[in-house]
Design a protein around this motif. Structure first.
Motif, PDB file in Angstrom:
ATOM      1  N   SER A 184       5.352   2.294   7.437  1.00  0.00           N
ATOM      2  CA  SER A 184       4.931   0.977   6.923  1.00  0.00           C
ATOM      3  C   SER A 184       4.853  -0.028   8.071  1.00  0.00           C
ATOM      4  CB  SER A 184       5.875   0.489   5.825  1.00  0.00           C
ATOM      5  OG  SER A 184       7.208   0.511   6.284  1.00  0.00           O
ATOM      6  N   ASN A 225       0.296   2.653   3.906  1.00  0.00           N
ATOM      7  CA  ASN A 225       0.741   2.327   2.562  1.00  0.00           C
ATOM      8  C   ASN A 225       1.664   3.463   2.083  1.00  0.00           C
ATOM      9  OD1 ASN A 225       0.791   1.940  -0.167  1.00  0.00           O
ATOM     10  ND2 ASN A 225      -1.432   1.856  -0.425  1.00  0.00           N
ATOM     11  N   ARG A 282      -1.399   7.235 -11.100  1.00  0.00           N
ATOM     12  CA  ARG A 282      -1.425   6.315  -9.967  1.00  0.00           C
ATOM     13  C   ARG A 282      -1.922   7.089  -8.762  1.00  0.00           C
ATOM     14  NH1 ARG A 282       3.223   3.093  -9.754  1.00  0.00           N
ATOM     15  NH2 ARG A 282       3.305   3.211  -7.508  1.00  0.00           N
ATOM     16  N   THR A 300       4.695   5.112  -0.440  1.00  0.00           N
ATOM     17  CA  THR A 300       5.501   5.122  -1.671  1.00  0.00           C
ATOM     18  C   THR A 300       6.626   6.132  -1.497  1.00  0.00           C
ATOM     19  OG1 THR A 300       3.675   4.493  -3.113  1.00  0.00           O
ATOM     20  CG2 THR A 300       5.486   5.652  -4.151  1.00  0.00           C
ATOM     21  N   ILE A 311      10.158   3.914  -5.892  1.00  0.00           N
ATOM     22  CA  ILE A 311      10.248   4.248  -7.323  1.00  0.00           C
ATOM     23  C   ILE A 311      11.562   5.000  -7.535  1.00  0.00           C
ATOM     24  CG2 ILE A 311       9.197   5.626  -9.166  1.00  0.00           C
ATOM     25  CD1 ILE A 311       6.517   5.366  -7.687  1.00  0.00           C
ATOM     26  N   LEU A 365      11.724  -2.223   1.497  1.00  0.00           N
ATOM     27  CA  LEU A 365      11.062  -3.130   0.536  1.00  0.00           C
ATOM     28  C   LEU A 365      10.444  -4.314   1.276  1.00  0.00           C
ATOM     29  CD1 LEU A 365      13.633  -3.258  -2.434  1.00  0.00           C
ATOM     30  CD2 LEU A 365      11.543  -1.896  -2.278  1.00  0.00           C
ATOM     31  N   CYS A 403       7.011  -1.327   1.411  1.00  0.00           N
ATOM     32  CA  CYS A 403       6.979   0.022   0.794  1.00  0.00           C
ATOM     33  C   CYS A 403       7.210  -0.115  -0.710  1.00  0.00           C
ATOM     34  CB  CYS A 403       8.114   0.897   1.331  1.00  0.00           C
ATOM     35  SG  CYS A 403       8.029   1.194   3.082  1.00  0.00           S
ATOM     36  N   THR A 404       6.589   0.779  -1.456  1.00  0.00           N
ATOM     37  CA  THR A 404       6.888   0.852  -2.891  1.00  0.00           C
ATOM     38  C   THR A 404       7.993   1.881  -3.066  1.00  0.00           C
ATOM     39  OG1 THR A 404       4.578   0.420  -3.373  1.00  0.00           O
ATOM     40  CG2 THR A 404       5.877   1.414  -5.152  1.00  0.00           C
TER      41      THR A 404
END
Ligand SMILES: Cc1cc2nc3c(=O)[nH]c(=O)nc-3n(C[C@H](O)[C@H](O)[C@H](O)COP(=O)(O)OP(=O)(O)OC[C@H]3O[C@@H](n4cnc5c(N)ncnc54)[C@H](O)[C@@H]3O)c2cc1C
Length: 375
Positions: free
Chosen positions: A24, A29, A2, A31, A116, A109, A113-114
Motif C-alpha cells: 500500500s 490497492n 467484490r 485487501t 476484512i 488502515l 488497506c481494506t
C-alpha cells in the motif's frame, strides 16, 4: 461479488500486515482478510531480532513508540543447571503480539488497506485470476499472498503435504509480573522441550515453552506437567515460582509442524510461517515472517510494473529468493532442535559454550540474518 484489489492477503499476522504495509505504501490497492479481531494475544516468545528494524522503519513503524524492552544478552541452561551466556550479535527487542500486531493493523488502515475480519474458507486459481471465498463473500485478484500462519483450514483446502501428518509439538505461553532482567532473553532446556523467558512492554515477563506431546500427555494438566517435567530445570522452577500470572490461564496451541513446506502453492506466494516455521529456540520466526513479506512485496511490485512478465515467472523468482534467504536457517534450526533432545549433547554443548561464549554467539549467527537492506 467484490472484484479486484491488486493484492489479496490471507492472514493478518506479522507477515500479512508487513506485506499490506509495503504494497500500500507503493500505491497498490490491498485487501487483507484476517479471521480474528485485533487485539489478541498469540502464543509466541515475543523476542524480535533487530535484523528487522531498518525495514520496519522504512514501513513507517517506529517500535520505540511501543516502549519495548531492549534485549542484548542471551542465556542458555541445560536441565542439570549448567548455564552459558553471551552477548547477542545483533540484539533485539521484546514486545507483545497483542500490541505489535494491533499497531501494524492500525498503520495498514492508515495506509488505505481494506481489512476484512472474516475466515477465508476457499481459494482457487483459474485463468490467471484467484477467487477467494470467506464465510460472507467472494473476492477476486491477480495476486494472493498466503500469510495465514503455521496451520490453517486453507492448508487442508490446498491439500498441503504436512497437514496430513500429526505433529509432536505443542506450546504454552503466559504473561507474568515479577522480577526479570529486561536486557536478557533466556532459553532453558528440559526433557522434551525448551522454554523462552524475556520481558515485553510494561515490564511484563513472557514465558513460553515448546513441549513434546509424548511427554506432555503422561500428565493430567499443565500444572502437573510443569511440576514434574519443566521444573526439573531449577532455573525455570525459580522463575515460575517467583512470578505471578497475568492471564487467567495460559494460552496453548498444538500440532506445531516444523516440516518443510513449499513457498509457492497453487500459485499463491506463501509468506511467514505459511512458507516454513523455524524452531522458536532460534528466536527469529517473526523477523523471517516480516522479511519474507518484503521479498514477496518487491516481486509483486515488479510484476505490476511489467518487469516480471508472467505469474509463472513471479512464482519462480519468489521461490528462488525465499530459498536463498531462509532454507539454510530453517535447516540449522531443525538440526539444533533435534540435537537438544539429547541430554548428553545438551550438557556437553552448554559446558563448552559456558567457557567459550563466542561459540554460542557463532551458533546464534547461523540462524539469524543480517540487518535487512532497503533498495
Ligand atoms: C512457541 C513459539 C514461540 C515462538 N517464539 C518466537 C520468538 O520469541 N521470536 C520470534 O521471532 N518468533 C517466535 N516464534 C515464531 C513466530 O511466532 C512466528 O514465526 C510468527 O508469528 C509468524 O508470523 P505469521 O504472520 O507468519 O503468522 P501468524 O502470526 O500466525 O499470523 C497468521 C494469521 O492468519 C490468520 N488466519 C489463519 N487462517 C486464516 C483464514 N482461513 N482466514 C483468515 N485468516 C486466517 C490467523 O488468525 C493469524 O492471525 C515462536 C513460535 C512458537 C510456536
Amino acid at each position: 461479488m467484490r472484484v479486484n484489489p491488486d493484492v489479496l492477503i490471507i492472514g493478518g499476522g506479522l507477515a500479512g500486515l508487513a506485506g499490506a504495509l509495503h504494497l500500500s505504501k507503493k500505491g497498490l490497492n490491498v485487501t487483507l482478510i484476517e479471521k480474528s479481531p485485533y487485539l489478541r494475544h498469540k502464543v509466541c516468545g515475543e523476542y524480535i531480532s533487530n535484523e528487522i528494524l531498518p525495514y520496519l522503519q522504512w514501513l513507517g513503524i517506529n517500535v520505540s513508540e511501543l516502549q519495548p524492552s531492549y534485549i542484548s544478552n542471551f542465556e542458555f541452561s541445560a536441565e542439570n543447571g549448567k548455564t552459558a551466556r553471551t552477548k547477542l550479535p545483533l540484539g533485539g527487542f521484546g514486545i507483545s503480539r497483542y500490541t505489535l500486531d494491533n499497531f501494524l493493523y492500525e498503520k495498514a488502515l492508515e495506509n488505505g488497506c481494506t481489512v476484512i475480519i472474516e475466515n477465508v474458507t476457499n481459494v482457487s486459481f483459474d485463468d490467471n485470476i484467484f477467487t477467494v471465498k470467506t464465510s460472507q463473500q467472494v473476492l477476486t485478484s491477480r495476486i494472493v499472498l498466503g500469510a495465514y500462519g503455521k496451520r490453517s483450514n486453507i492448508d487442508q483446502v490446498l491439500a498441503r503435504n504436512f497437514i496430513a501428518k500429526k505433529s509432536p509439538w505443542l506450546a504454552v505461553k503466559g504473561h507474568y509480573t515479577g522480577e526479570f532482567d529486561n536486557s536478557l532473553v533466556a532459553l532453558h532446556n528440559f526433557q522434551g522441550g525448551y522454554c523462552g523467558v524475556s520481558v515485553v512492554e510494561k515490564n511484563i515477563i513472557n514465558i513460553c515453552y515448546l513441549a513434546d506431546y509424548e511427554t506432555f500427555k503422561k500428565y493430567k494438566n499443565i500444572d502437573d506437567y510443569q511440576k514434574e517435567v519443566v521444573f526439573k530445570n531449577k532455573k525455570l522452577r525459580s522463575i515460575f515460582e517467583s512470578s505471578t500470572p497475568v492471564f487467567e490461564k495460559p494460552l496453548t496451541i498444538s500440532q506445531i509442524s516444523f516440516d518443510k513446506k513449499s513457498p509457492v502453492e497453487n500459485h499463491i506466494l506463501m509468506i511467514g510461517d505459511t512458507a516454513g516455521l523455524i524452531h522458536p529456540m532460534c528466536g527469529n520466526g517473526m523477523a523471517m515472517a516480516i522479511h519474507s513479506a518484503k521479498i514477496a512485496a518487491e516481486l509483486v511490485l515488479d510484476f505490476y510494473s511489467g518487469k516480471i512478465e508472467s505469474h509463472i515467472l513471479l512464482e519462480k523468482k519468489y521461490t528462488k529468493e525465499w530459498k536463498k534467504h531462509f532454507s539454510r536457517r530453517l535447516f540449522i534450526g531443525r538440526l539444533l532442535a533435534n540435537a537438544l533432545t539429547y541430554k548428553t549433547f545438551t550438557s556437553i554443548m552448554t559446558t563448552a559454550t559456558a567457557s567459550m561464549p563466542f561459540l554460542l554467539s557463532k551458533i546464534i549467527r547461523q540462524t539469524h540474518g543480517s540487518p535487512i537492506t532497503i533498495n
